[in-house]
Motif scaffolding. Structure first.
Motif, PDB file in Angstrom:
ATOM      1  N   GLU A 218       0.747  -1.229  -0.118  1.00 34.54           N
ATOM      2  CA  GLU A 218      -0.093  -0.134   0.204  1.00 34.54           C
ATOM      3  C   GLU A 218       0.726   1.191  -0.125  1.00 34.54           C
ATOM      4  O   GLU A 218       0.112   2.486   0.247  1.00 34.54           O
ATOM      5  N   LYS A 219       2.195   1.133  -0.094  1.00 34.72           N
ATOM      6  CA  LYS A 219       3.257   2.179   0.275  1.00 34.72           C
ATOM      7  C   LYS A 219       3.023   3.121   1.272  1.00 34.72           C
ATOM      8  O   LYS A 219       3.202   4.325   1.173  1.00 34.72           O
ATOM      9  N   ASP A 220       2.398   2.370   2.523  1.00 32.64           N
ATOM     10  CA  ASP A 220       2.250   3.100   3.492  1.00 32.64           C
ATOM     11  C   ASP A 220       3.620   3.119   4.657  1.00 32.64           C
ATOM     12  O   ASP A 220       3.895   1.942   5.287  1.00 32.64           O
ATOM     13  N   LEU A 221       4.633   3.576   4.190  1.00 25.80           N
ATOM     14  CA  LEU A 221       6.076   3.379   4.512  1.00 25.80           C
ATOM     15  C   LEU A 221       6.162   3.857   6.131  1.00 25.80           C
ATOM     16  O   LEU A 221       7.042   3.033   6.508  1.00 25.80           O
ATOM     17  N   ASP A 222       5.329   4.463   6.674  1.00 21.42           N
ATOM     18  CA  ASP A 222       5.386   4.396   8.107  1.00 21.42           C
ATOM     19  C   ASP A 222       4.845   3.404   8.765  1.00 21.42           C
ATOM     20  O   ASP A 222       5.703   2.849   9.651  1.00 21.42           O
ATOM     21  N   ALA A 223       3.704   3.070   8.287  1.00 21.25           N
ATOM     22  CA  ALA A 223       3.316   1.634   8.920  1.00 21.25           C
ATOM     23  C   ALA A 223       4.137   0.623   8.567  1.00 21.25           C
ATOM     24  O   ALA A 223       4.109  -0.380   9.447  1.00 21.25           O
ATOM     25  N   ALA A 224       4.656   0.481   7.448  1.00 17.05           N
ATOM     26  CA  ALA A 224       5.712  -0.841   7.072  1.00 17.05           C
ATOM     27  C   ALA A 224       7.014  -0.515   8.148  1.00 17.05           C
ATOM     28  O   ALA A 224       7.100  -1.641   8.330  1.00 17.05           O
ATOM     29  N   PHE A 225       7.078   0.463   8.469  1.00 16.19           N
ATOM     30  CA  PHE A 225       8.485   0.708   9.227  1.00 16.19           C
ATOM     31  C   PHE A 225       8.212   0.217  10.476  1.00 16.19           C
ATOM     32  O   PHE A 225       8.740  -0.737  11.066  1.00 16.19           O
TER      33      PHE A 225
ATOM     34  N   ASN B 111      14.384   4.856   6.332  1.00 16.77           N
ATOM     35  CA  ASN B 111      14.663   6.197   5.572  1.00 16.77           C
ATOM     36  C   ASN B 111      13.593   6.392   4.357  1.00 16.77           C
ATOM     37  O   ASN B 111      13.861   7.288   3.634  1.00 16.77           O
ATOM     38  N   ARG B 112      12.604   5.858   4.827  1.00 17.49           N
ATOM     39  CA  ARG B 112      11.265   5.948   3.897  1.00 17.49           C
ATOM     40  C   ARG B 112      11.634   5.934   2.582  1.00 17.49           C
ATOM     41  O   ARG B 112      10.968   6.454   1.687  1.00 17.49           O
ATOM     42  N   GLN B 113      12.312   4.776   2.044  1.00 14.07           N
ATOM     43  CA  GLN B 113      12.832   4.525   0.582  1.00 14.07           C
ATOM     44  C   GLN B 113      11.717   3.801  -0.132  1.00 14.07           C
ATOM     45  O   GLN B 113      11.197   2.684   0.193  1.00 14.07           O
ATOM     46  N   ASP B 114      11.223   4.549  -0.878  1.00 12.94           N
ATOM     47  CA  ASP B 114      10.133   4.226  -1.857  1.00 12.94           C
ATOM     48  C   ASP B 114      10.923   3.146  -3.201  1.00 12.94           C
ATOM     49  O   ASP B 114      11.168   3.867  -4.241  1.00 12.94           O
TER      50      ASP B 114
ATOM     51  N   PRO C 220      16.183 -10.683   5.749  1.00 12.20           N
ATOM     52  CA  PRO C 220      15.436  -9.915   4.889  1.00 12.20           C
ATOM     53  C   PRO C 220      14.734  -8.936   5.798  1.00 12.20           C
ATOM     54  O   PRO C 220      14.483  -7.777   5.038  1.00 12.20           O
ATOM     55  N   VAL C 221      14.195  -9.137   6.728  1.00 12.47           N
ATOM     56  CA  VAL C 221      13.227  -8.155   7.441  1.00 12.47           C
ATOM     57  C   VAL C 221      14.094  -7.126   8.094  1.00 12.47           C
ATOM     58  O   VAL C 221      13.649  -6.035   7.725  1.00 12.47           O
ATOM     59  N   GLU C 222      15.266  -7.181   8.499  1.00 11.63           N
ATOM     60  CA  GLU C 222      16.311  -6.332   8.761  1.00 11.63           C
ATOM     61  C   GLU C 222      16.621  -5.359   7.878  1.00 11.63           C
ATOM     62  O   GLU C 222      16.721  -4.082   7.831  1.00 11.63           O
ATOM     63  N   GLU C 223      16.818  -5.989   6.481  1.00  6.95           N
ATOM     64  CA  GLU C 223      17.131  -5.064   5.261  1.00  6.95           C
ATOM     65  C   GLU C 223      15.962  -4.122   5.008  1.00  6.95           C
ATOM     66  O   GLU C 223      16.229  -3.149   4.742  1.00  6.95           O
TER      67      GLU C 223
END
Length: 114
Positions: free
Chosen positions: A49-56, A87-90, A77-80
């Motif tokens: 969903e590109k919700d990078l805050d929630a994903a972080f 850094n909120r990389q899209d 892979p989770v750490e990566e």
């Protein structure tokens, strides 16, 4: 699931059990909880969903659980993802998500192999 099987899959069981006060049964119980699909689904959904805050937030929490239990193959892979999301990389997270699911599923599928 047993300690030997987890070790064969790449978990550092000595370290994980130590973090669980040396209680092997408690460690196995916590591993079972850490493999629940919900944790991984929430992370994947937030990324897609590109919700990078929630994903972080999801990745960071899952990373901590996996680190404490020394489930290294899933942790990597989770750490990566966590660091990219910090850094909120899209970016395209599909390979990391695929690796996360593959490793998680190998542990999950082994739960019935005692």
């Amino acid at each position: 699931m047993n300690i030997e099987l987890l070790a064969r899959l790449g978990a550092n069981t000595d370290e994980g059990v130590k973090r669980c006060a040396g209680n092997e049964m408690f460690y196995l119980k916590m591993v079972t909880k850490a493999l629940e699909e919900e944790h991984y689904r929430k992370l994947e959904e937030s990324v897609l969903e590109k919700d990078l805050d929630a994903a972080f937030d999801e990745a960071h929490a899952l990373k901590g659980i996996l680190a404490n239990l020394s489930l290294t193959p899933i942790y990597k892979p989770v750490e990566e993802m966590t660091e990219l999301l910090r850094n909120r990389q899209d970016t395209d997270y599909s390979k990391l998500l695929e690796e996360m699911w593959e490793k998680r599923n190998s542990f999950y599928n082994a739960m019935g192999e005692d």
